[in-house]
Design an enzyme around this catalytic site. Sequence first.
Site, short mmCIF file in Angstrom:
data_model
loop_
_atom_site.label_atom_id
_atom_site.label_comp_id
_atom_site.label_asym_id
_atom_site.label_seq_id
_atom_site.Cartn_x
_atom_site.Cartn_y
_atom_site.Cartn_z
N LYS A 35 0.66 -0.79 -0.27
CA LYS A 35 -0.21 -0.40 -0.15
C LYS A 35 0.91 1.51 -0.52
O LYS A 35 2.30 1.12 0.27
CB LYS A 35 -1.06 -0.24 1.41
N GLY A 63 -22.39 4.64 3.60
CA GLY A 63 -21.85 4.56 2.92
C GLY A 63 -22.04 4.77 1.35
O GLY A 63 -22.58 3.83 0.79
N GLY A 99 -20.66 6.07 -1.82
CA GLY A 99 -19.91 6.35 -2.68
C GLY A 99 -19.79 5.67 -3.47
O GLY A 99 -21.11 4.75 -3.63
N VAL A 147 -18.64 2.37 -3.97
CA VAL A 147 -18.66 1.20 -4.26
C VAL A 147 -20.55 1.08 -3.46
O VAL A 147 -21.27 -0.06 -4.12
CB VAL A 147 -17.75 0.32 -2.94
P1 NAD Z 1 -15.65 6.33 -1.16
O1 NAD Z 1 -14.65 7.67 -1.03
O2 NAD Z 1 -16.49 6.97 -2.62
O3 NAD Z 1 -17.49 6.64 -0.36
C1 NAD Z 1 -17.62 6.78 0.74
C2 NAD Z 1 -19.39 7.48 1.14
O4 NAD Z 1 -19.06 7.07 2.44
C3 NAD Z 1 -18.77 9.14 0.71
O5 NAD Z 1 -20.24 8.59 0.04
C4 NAD Z 1 -18.97 9.27 1.93
O6 NAD Z 1 -20.01 10.67 1.56
C5 NAD Z 1 -19.55 8.57 3.32
N1 NAD Z 1 -19.10 8.48 4.52
C6 NAD Z 1 -17.66 9.41 5.18
N2 NAD Z 1 -17.81 9.58 6.31
C7 NAD Z 1 -19.22 9.49 6.40
C8 NAD Z 1 -19.47 9.00 7.59
N3 NAD Z 1 -18.77 8.86 9.00
N4 NAD Z 1 -20.36 8.37 8.12
C9 NAD Z 1 -21.11 7.77 6.73
N5 NAD Z 1 -20.37 7.94 5.59
C10 NAD Z 1 -19.56 8.68 5.46
O7 NAD Z 1 -15.18 5.15 -1.07
P2 NAD Z 1 -15.44 3.94 -1.71
O8 NAD Z 1 -14.31 3.82 -2.64
O9 NAD Z 1 -17.03 3.33 -1.57
O10 NAD Z 1 -14.77 2.78 -0.56
C11 NAD Z 1 -15.85 3.26 0.43
C12 NAD Z 1 -15.19 2.00 0.99
O11 NAD Z 1 -15.06 0.45 0.79
C13 NAD Z 1 -13.92 2.09 2.27
O12 NAD Z 1 -13.33 2.29 3.05
C14 NAD Z 1 -12.69 1.66 0.89
O13 NAD Z 1 -11.96 1.17 1.88
C15 NAD Z 1 -13.24 0.88 0.46
N6 NAD Z 1 -13.12 -0.40 -0.22
C16 NAD Z 1 -13.44 -0.27 -1.59
C17 NAD Z 1 -12.82 -0.36 -2.75
C18 NAD Z 1 -13.09 0.00 -4.14
O14 NAD Z 1 -13.07 -0.70 -5.20
N7 NAD Z 1 -13.30 1.15 -4.06
C19 NAD Z 1 -12.05 -2.02 -2.43
C20 NAD Z 1 -11.98 -2.47 -1.51
C21 NAD Z 1 -12.41 -1.69 -0.34
#
Ligand code: NAD
Length: 362
Positions: free
Chosen positions: A84, A184, A186, A188
């Site tokens: 990472k 959340g 976002g 995913v």
């Molecule tokens: P992202 O930044 O697109 O989405 C995160 C969402 O969470 C946003 O909508 C944000 O407004 C919301 N958020 C932030 N803080 C918050 C809180 N305190 N309470 C409620 N909502 C909150 O991120 P993502 O790419 O969708 O990833 C989400 C999670 O999944 C992360 O933990 C990431 O590490 C994990 N993850 C993502 C992937 C991937 O392919 N993107 C792969 C494995 C793991």
Amino acid sequence: MEERPVLFSSQAFRDHEEVVFFREPASGLKAIVAVHSTAAGPACGGTRFHAYASEQEAIDDVLRLSAAMSLKSALAGLPLGGGKSVIIGDPERDKTPALLEAFGRALDRLGGRYVAAEDVGMSPQDLQIVARATRHVAGLPAGPAASGDPSPLTARGVLRGIEAAARFKLGRETLRGVRVGILGLGHVGSALARLLHQAGAELVVADIMPAPCEEFARLGARVVEVEAIVAEPLDVFAPCALGGILNEVTVERLQAPIVAGAANNQLASDAQAVRLFERGVLYAPDFAINAGGIINVAGEIAGSYHRDEVLTRVDAIGETLRAIFMRAERERRSPHFVALAMAEERLDAARKLRVESGARAA
Ligand code: NAD
């Protein structure tokens, strides 16, 4: 008070093969690359661009996340190790093409022992700029083997995990009418919400941003406060925001019999895995259920991206979780510890193989 980062004395640091600090004053680059293991293949994991409150926080984050990548890739059976990287800075203010290119040059000096991908604060477009200076980047939006945004694949893997958990714990053959709470929305979380909606699940959603909540309210989702969602009467709680959501307080307030979501590092500590188990909550280990993204990226690193093969591997996440749940039931312990053991067993086997092939070559 002067900050003294904890390095060799920390357990997380000790497990690593290599941790490299990069600084380039001209562009303002301050980055750390953590290579946890290359036993099974090049260490791969995302680059997080974040305004850390302290250097210690950045070090702790990169070490924790890189070790988790080794476990994730091992459990998914990928020919990849775990790594990472973090770039210290405010992505809104500090992310410039010059800095991203400097980061690319830094990565290039590692000679492919680490391959960078997308994470919080870095988009596929940013990676394209990094790729001007190195070929050790994956998750690109364009190119001969580009795999693009991993989030939809991560969401698909989480869906398979939720199906496996609902079948195991609730005896449900489909998700029709199953009430899933997503924290959340976002990249995913929103992709998962759409898949669950298509599967006929009942949605309860929460996010600090109102816009994505409004979008899913139009699809019939019930919107609740961020702090309230864990205490909702859900069948499945799916954390898809930040890590550490399962802490001493939330674990006691949780009503759902299943926790299965995408967020990395959901457990504030291993004690929460024990407590969930004691409370009869089935926990889908985060590094097992959210491997869809790295499976997608692995397809690109292999040099030729085959969508069908990637989808088959992502769908197999459901089967992996079923195996974890069954072993956890047999061994009467949390699936978290079972998944850790399974990943460690595979990592040890890869390390042994590397030593043996090294000895043969000598
Ligand atoms: P992202 O930044 O697109 O989405 C995160 C969402 O969470 C946003 O909508 C944000 O407004 C919301 N958020 C932030 N803080 C918050 C809180 N305190 N309470 C409620 N909502 C909150 O991120 P993502 O790419 O969708 O990833 C989400 C999670 O999944 C992360 O933990 C990431 O590490 C994990 N993850 C993502 C992937 C991937 O392919 N993107 C792969 C494995 C793991």
